[in-house]
Motif scaffolding. Structure first.
Motif, PDB file in Angstrom:
ATOM      1  N   GLU A   1      -8.141  -0.806   3.035  1.00  0.00           N
ATOM      2  CA  GLU A   1      -8.209   0.275   3.031  1.00  0.00           C
ATOM      3  C   GLU A   1      -8.634   0.641   4.226  1.00  0.00           C
ATOM      4  O   GLU A   1      -7.985   1.707   4.942  1.00  0.00           O
TER       5      GLU A   1
ATOM      6  N   GLU B   1      -5.879  12.214  -6.568  1.00  0.00           N
ATOM      7  CA  GLU B   1      -5.775  10.833  -6.279  1.00  0.00           C
ATOM      8  C   GLU B   1      -4.871   9.899  -7.364  1.00  0.00           C
ATOM      9  O   GLU B   1      -4.480  10.765  -7.846  1.00  0.00           O
ATOM     10  N   HIS B   2      -4.862   8.860  -7.372  1.00  0.00           N
ATOM     11  CA  HIS B   2      -3.201   9.180  -7.074  1.00  0.00           C
ATOM     12  C   HIS B   2      -3.407   8.621  -9.638  1.00  0.00           C
ATOM     13  O   HIS B   2      -4.553   8.438 -10.017  1.00  0.00           O
TER      14      HIS B   2
ATOM     15  N   ARG C   1       3.017  17.158  -2.289  1.00  0.00           N
ATOM     16  CA  ARG C   1       3.407  15.354  -1.672  1.00  0.00           C
ATOM     17  C   ARG C   1       3.702  14.794  -0.418  1.00  0.00           C
ATOM     18  O   ARG C   1       2.909  14.200   0.783  1.00  0.00           O
TER      19      ARG C   1
ATOM     20  N   TRP D   1      -3.621   5.137  -1.263  1.00  0.00           N
ATOM     21  CA  TRP D   1      -3.299   6.247  -2.111  1.00  0.00           C
ATOM     22  C   TRP D   1      -3.700   4.665  -3.045  1.00  0.00           C
ATOM     23  O   TRP D   1      -4.156   5.070  -4.186  1.00  0.00           O
TER      24      TRP D   1
ATOM     25  N   ARG E   1       0.542  -1.228  -0.060  1.00  0.00           N
ATOM     26  CA  ARG E   1       0.126  -0.058   0.300  1.00  0.00           C
ATOM     27  C   ARG E   1       0.809   0.894   0.001  1.00  0.00           C
ATOM     28  O   ARG E   1       1.870   1.194   0.783  1.00  0.00           O
ATOM     29  N   GLU E   2       0.506   2.255  -1.039  1.00  0.00           N
ATOM     30  CA  GLU E   2       0.747   3.394  -0.090  1.00  0.00           C
ATOM     31  C   GLU E   2      -0.578   4.482   0.357  1.00  0.00           C
ATOM     32  O   GLU E   2      -1.156   4.472   0.070  1.00  0.00           O
TER      33      GLU E   2
ATOM     34  N   LEU F   1       5.658   4.967   0.271  1.00  0.00           N
ATOM     35  CA  LEU F   1       5.185   5.717  -0.530  1.00  0.00           C
ATOM     36  C   LEU F   1       6.030   6.378  -1.732  1.00  0.00           C
ATOM     37  O   LEU F   1       7.674   6.679  -0.813  1.00  0.00           O
TER      38      LEU F   1
ATOM     39  N   GLU G   1      -3.525   8.656   3.979  1.00  0.00           N
ATOM     40  CA  GLU G   1      -4.717   8.216   3.470  1.00  0.00           C
ATOM     41  C   GLU G   1      -4.223   7.162   2.782  1.00  0.00           C
ATOM     42  O   GLU G   1      -3.112   7.762   2.192  1.00  0.00           O
TER      43      GLU G   1
ATOM     44  N   TYR H   1      -7.834   1.236  -5.825  1.00  0.00           N
ATOM     45  CA  TYR H   1      -7.237   2.548  -5.448  1.00  0.00           C
ATOM     46  C   TYR H   1      -8.801   2.903  -3.762  1.00  0.00           C
ATOM     47  O   TYR H   1      -9.658   1.755  -3.844  1.00  0.00           O
TER      48      TYR H   1
ATOM     49  N   PHE I   1      -8.141  13.168  -0.391  1.00  0.00           N
ATOM     50  CA  PHE I   1      -7.254  12.837  -1.525  1.00  0.00           C
ATOM     51  C   PHE I   1      -6.069  14.701  -1.745  1.00  0.00           C
ATOM     52  O   PHE I   1      -6.695  15.359  -2.768  1.00  0.00           O
TER      53      PHE I   1
ATOM     54  N   MET J   1      -0.498   8.375   1.509  1.00  0.00           N
ATOM     55  CA  MET J   1      -0.310   9.349   1.191  1.00  0.00           C
ATOM     56  C   MET J   1      -1.028  10.377   2.168  1.00  0.00           C
ATOM     57  O   MET J   1      -2.408  10.967   1.913  1.00  0.00           O
TER      58      MET J   1
END
Length: 206
Positions: free
Chosen positions: A199, A60-61, A150, A23, A15-16, A120, A21, A50, A56, A18
């Motif tokens: 999530e 969003e990504h 970011r 992302w 998971r990333e 991330l 949250e 996603y 965000f 960002m």
């Protein structure tokens, strides 16, 4: 990188996170894990997940905005080291599965979770093609443009990690086994799915 050691073949969700949250999530396969070096593989066709909702703060990504729903090609091998602010990606292409090169991906050091690990991507990368005499930095302009929003307060540290990588490479100091270029995946490994509730799995913030 604290947490249980994973078994080869086990699903590992990358998971990333960002700005507090989730992302993006990519379900991968554990290749090797000794508690310090975690090696994962993303088979071709792996779905990209996603979050359904979020604030965000930086959008969003980008892959979601581009309509990307699955990983393409021969797959991606990743080497992650405990406490290290980059990973190493390996890519192959073509019918002969030809090795393309080493991709040093600057990113958060991996943080173990109940379903895999969190990180991330830092945008800035170092690419050393298999047929090239030396490396090159990638996405430098993009990093300078997107980084302040970011990674607030972290730009200098990320630049320093890029410079550290360059010094090591210039000195001929490779900290990985080049035999990974000849690695091939278990033919039984198929794309994995992210588990329900991915999530909401707790994460450690940066």
């Amino acid at each position: 990188m604290s947490g249980p050691v994973l078994r080869p073949g086990q699903t590992v969700v990358r998971r990333e996170i960002m700005r507090g949250e989730p992302w993006i999530a990519i379900p991968q396969v554990c290749v090797q894990d000794d508690g310090d070096l975690l090696v994962t593989y993303t088979p071709g066709g792996t779905p990209l997940a996603y979050p359904a909702s979020g604030t965000f703060p930086v959008g969003e990504h980008p892959w979601k905005l581009a309509g990307s729903t699955a990983w393409r090609g021969h797959g991606r091998l990743e080497l992650h080291w405990t406490g290290v602010e980059h990973s190493l990606f390996l890519f192959w292409s073509g019918p002969e599965r030809t090795f393309q090169g080493w991709y040093l991906n600057l990113e958060d050091a991996p943080r173990r979770t109940a379903i895999g690990f969190d990180t991330l991507d830092h945008e800035l990368d170092v690419w050393w093609a298999a047929d090239a005499e030396t490396y090159e930095f990638k996405d430098v302009v993009e990093f300078e443009e997107t980084g302040p929003a970011r990674y607030p307060g972290r730009m200098d540290a990320i630049r320093a990690e890029g410079a550290r990588i360059a010094r090591l490479l210039d000195a001929g100091d490779l900290w990985w086994d080049k035999a990974w270029a000849d690695w091939t995946p278990d033919p039984s490994w198929r794309p994995r799915d992210v588990p329900p509730g991915w999530e909401s799995v707790p994460y450690e913030g940066r």
